[in-house]
Design an enzyme around this catalytic site. Structure first.
Site, mmCIF file in Angstrom:
data_model
loop_
_atom_site.group_PDB
_atom_site.id
_atom_site.type_symbol
_atom_site.label_atom_id
_atom_site.label_comp_id
_atom_site.label_asym_id
_atom_site.label_seq_id
_atom_site.Cartn_x
_atom_site.Cartn_y
_atom_site.Cartn_z
ATOM 1 N N SER A 18 0.834 -1.209 0.000
ATOM 2 C CA SER A 18 0.000 0.000 0.000
ATOM 3 C C SER A 18 0.861 1.248 0.000
ATOM 4 O O SER A 18 0.360 2.342 -0.213
ATOM 5 C CB SER A 18 -0.844 0.067 1.279
ATOM 6 O OG SER A 18 -1.508 -1.114 1.509
ATOM 7 N N HIS B 51 -1.260 -2.751 -7.025
ATOM 8 C CA HIS B 51 -1.973 -2.404 -5.787
ATOM 9 C C HIS B 51 -3.469 -2.612 -6.000
ATOM 10 O O HIS B 51 -4.135 -1.806 -6.646
ATOM 11 C CB HIS B 51 -1.647 -0.945 -5.424
ATOM 12 C CG HIS B 51 -2.235 -0.500 -4.136
ATOM 13 N ND1 HIS B 51 -2.561 0.813 -3.870
ATOM 14 C CD2 HIS B 51 -2.558 -1.191 -3.013
ATOM 15 C CE1 HIS B 51 -3.054 0.903 -2.649
ATOM 16 N NE2 HIS B 51 -3.062 -0.289 -2.120
ATOM 17 N N GLU C 274 -4.188 -0.323 -9.193
ATOM 18 C CA GLU C 274 -3.253 0.797 -9.329
ATOM 19 C C GLU C 274 -1.872 0.209 -9.639
ATOM 20 O O GLU C 274 -1.309 -0.512 -8.813
ATOM 21 C CB GLU C 274 -3.230 1.566 -8.000
ATOM 22 C CG GLU C 274 -2.426 2.831 -8.002
ATOM 23 C CD GLU C 274 -2.584 3.621 -6.679
ATOM 24 O OE1 GLU C 274 -2.691 3.006 -5.605
ATOM 25 O OE2 GLU C 274 -2.606 4.861 -6.758
ATOM 26 N N ASN D 100 -3.707 6.421 -1.960
ATOM 27 C CA ASN D 100 -3.465 6.627 -0.525
ATOM 28 C C ASN D 100 -2.887 8.001 -0.211
ATOM 29 O O ASN D 100 -3.051 8.507 0.897
ATOM 30 C CB ASN D 100 -2.583 5.515 0.046
ATOM 31 C CG ASN D 100 -3.403 4.258 0.303
ATOM 32 O OD1 ASN D 100 -4.606 4.329 0.509
ATOM 33 N ND2 ASN D 100 -2.756 3.110 0.256
HETATM 34 N N1 LIG Z 1 -6.011 -4.524 3.854
HETATM 35 C C1 LIG Z 1 -6.150 -3.644 2.863
HETATM 36 O O1 LIG Z 1 -7.172 -2.951 2.760
HETATM 37 C C2 LIG Z 1 -5.068 -3.519 1.811
HETATM 38 C C3 LIG Z 1 -5.372 -2.880 0.596
HETATM 39 C C4 LIG Z 1 -4.387 -2.785 -0.399
HETATM 40 C C5 LIG Z 1 -3.119 -3.297 -0.161
HETATM 41 N N2 LIG Z 1 -2.841 -3.911 1.032
HETATM 42 C C6 LIG Z 1 -1.492 -4.467 1.219
HETATM 43 O O2 LIG Z 1 -1.539 -5.862 0.940
HETATM 44 C C7 LIG Z 1 -0.579 -6.539 1.757
HETATM 45 C C8 LIG Z 1 -1.268 -7.618 2.562
HETATM 46 O O3 LIG Z 1 -2.250 -7.017 3.369
HETATM 47 P P1 LIG Z 1 -3.449 -7.858 4.009
HETATM 48 O O4 LIG Z 1 -4.451 -6.868 4.479
HETATM 49 O O5 LIG Z 1 -3.858 -8.969 3.091
HETATM 50 O O6 LIG Z 1 -2.700 -8.487 5.295
HETATM 51 P P2 LIG Z 1 -3.041 -9.820 6.087
HETATM 52 O O7 LIG Z 1 -2.399 -9.682 7.413
HETATM 53 O O8 LIG Z 1 -4.500 -10.149 6.003
HETATM 54 O O9 LIG Z 1 -2.279 -10.972 5.239
HETATM 55 C C9 LIG Z 1 -0.892 -11.104 5.164
HETATM 56 C C10 LIG Z 1 -0.591 -12.605 5.071
HETATM 57 O O10 LIG Z 1 0.803 -12.777 4.725
HETATM 58 C C11 LIG Z 1 1.244 -13.957 5.374
HETATM 59 N N3 LIG Z 1 2.692 -13.919 5.413
HETATM 60 C C12 LIG Z 1 3.498 -13.099 6.150
HETATM 61 N N4 LIG Z 1 4.788 -13.350 5.864
HETATM 62 C C13 LIG Z 1 4.813 -14.334 4.923
HETATM 63 C C14 LIG Z 1 5.848 -15.017 4.223
HETATM 64 N N5 LIG Z 1 7.126 -14.710 4.410
HETATM 65 N N6 LIG Z 1 5.486 -15.963 3.326
HETATM 66 C C15 LIG Z 1 4.196 -16.265 3.107
HETATM 67 N N7 LIG Z 1 3.176 -15.642 3.732
HETATM 68 C C16 LIG Z 1 3.486 -14.699 4.628
HETATM 69 C C17 LIG Z 1 0.563 -13.913 6.733
HETATM 70 O O11 LIG Z 1 0.512 -15.218 7.304
HETATM 71 C C18 LIG Z 1 -0.820 -13.354 6.389
HETATM 72 O O12 LIG Z 1 -1.768 -14.389 6.140
HETATM 73 C C19 LIG Z 1 0.122 -5.456 2.584
HETATM 74 O O13 LIG Z 1 1.274 -5.057 1.906
HETATM 75 C C20 LIG Z 1 -0.924 -4.345 2.604
HETATM 76 O O14 LIG Z 1 -0.344 -3.071 2.800
HETATM 77 C C21 LIG Z 1 -3.790 -4.049 2.009
#
Ligand SMILES: NC(=O)c1ccc[n+]([C@@H]2O[C@H](COP(=O)([O-])OP(=O)(O)OC[C@H]3O[C@@H](n4cnc5c(N)ncnc54)[C@H](O)[C@@H]3O)[C@@H](O)[C@H]2O)c1
Length: 283
Positions: free
Chosen positions: A120, A141, A153, A191
């Protein structure tokens, strides 16, 4: 240009959503998670989402079953070796993402394969710099929930080639998304605009200027937003909000982006929004 084999690292909120949309579009998907029980949870999350789509008659039972059959779950990053495109969607942590990009670069054997990040806020060049293919590293993104939100994005770093942008655009089309292209700066396009808006809502609430309900209703009823800013912060996750805010503050050194103390205290208290059952609201 069509992508047939997609890899996703991290099957959380975002990774599972991307996996679901890609498998629905007929792509063979491997999702790599950190542990077997989390991989199972990820599979359960996608099954539940597809069940909901079947019950709402948005997808047939046969298509839902075929979608699930195109998804494999693993804890072994080596399973990504034959992928044409890998999307990283692990936690928003620079050190962990840097480490992963270095590993992916040696695991994914096709030198033309693209390594993308769903970050993000983290500048894409920081991840590209960990690889020997910085021209093939791009930001993809997606927005939450991925099956519902139309936007993708794309983020082009100083090293991302035009061909990589076109291939990512083509994957976005396969997934039925609409693309915008951003340069590689903290917050990208969305963002950069959205975070200060949410920050101002939190400040307003913190100062006791208005109630959470009135702030949210103001923007829902007055600006036609589907969610108010505090509801949206709870939906995103207050830990993610704080992290993104810190990245923006570090990039621009502008008090406009400074995190309100209340946001920090809520994160310290584990009040992270929907995912922990309480944030600005109780769930
Ligand atoms: N939540 C949102 O609204 C949103 C929107 C756009 C982008 N993002 C981005 O997307 C990414 C993920 O966010 P999310 O909300 O899905 O988080 P989340 O915590 O729901 O999921 C992250 C997952 O990654 C796994 N993980 C961590 N380290 C790992 C590794 N080394 N190998 C394999 N799996 C691993 C964790 O077990 C977890 O299930 C982040 O970079 C976040 O900034 C989030």
């Amino acid at each position: 240009m069509t992508i047939e084999r997609l890899g996703i690292v991290g099957g959380g909120q975002m990774g599972a959503g991307i996996g679901e949309v890609a498998a629905k579009a007929g792509i063979d998907v491997v999702i790599v998670e950190a542990a077997a029980e989390i991989a199972e949870k990820s599979q359960g999350r996608i099954s539940a989402s597809l069940e909901k789509a079947v019950s709402r008659e948005k997808i047939s039972r046969a298509d839902a079953d075929a979608t699930l059959a195109r998804l494999q779950f693993s804890t072994e990053p080596g399973e990504l070796a034959d992928r044409q495109f890998v999307i990283e969607a692990i936690v928003e942590n620079l050190a962990l993402k840097e480490d992963l990009f270095a590993k992916l670069d040696s695991i994914v054997t096709d030198p033309d394969a693209i390594l993308a990040s769903n970050t993000s806020s983290i500048p894409i060049i920081k991840l590209a710099a960990q690889t020997n293919r910085p021209d093939k590293v791009i930001g993809t993104h997606f927005f939450n929930p991925v099956p519902v939100m139309a936007l993708l994005e794309l983020v082009q770093s100083l090293k991302t080639s035009e061909e990589t942008v076109e291939r990512a655009r083509s994957l976005g089309e396969q997934l039925g998304k609409q693309m915008i292209l951003s340069k590689d700066r903290a917050g990208f396009i969305v963002n950069y605009l959205l975070v200060p808006y949410i920050v101002n809502a939190i400040k307003m609430f913190e100062e006791g200027f208005a109630s959470a309900e009135d702030i949210d209703n103001g923007m829902k009823l007055g600006a036609n937003h589907p969610m108010g800013p505090l509801e949206l912060a709870d939906f995103i996750g207050l830990d993610t909000m704080l992290f993104v805010q810190e990245v923006l503050y570090a990039e621009f050194a502008d008090p406009f982006y400074a995190a309100p103390p209340l946001l920090r205290r809520m994160v310290d208290a584990g009040l992270l929004g929907r995912k922990t059952g309480e944030g600005f609201y109780r769930y």
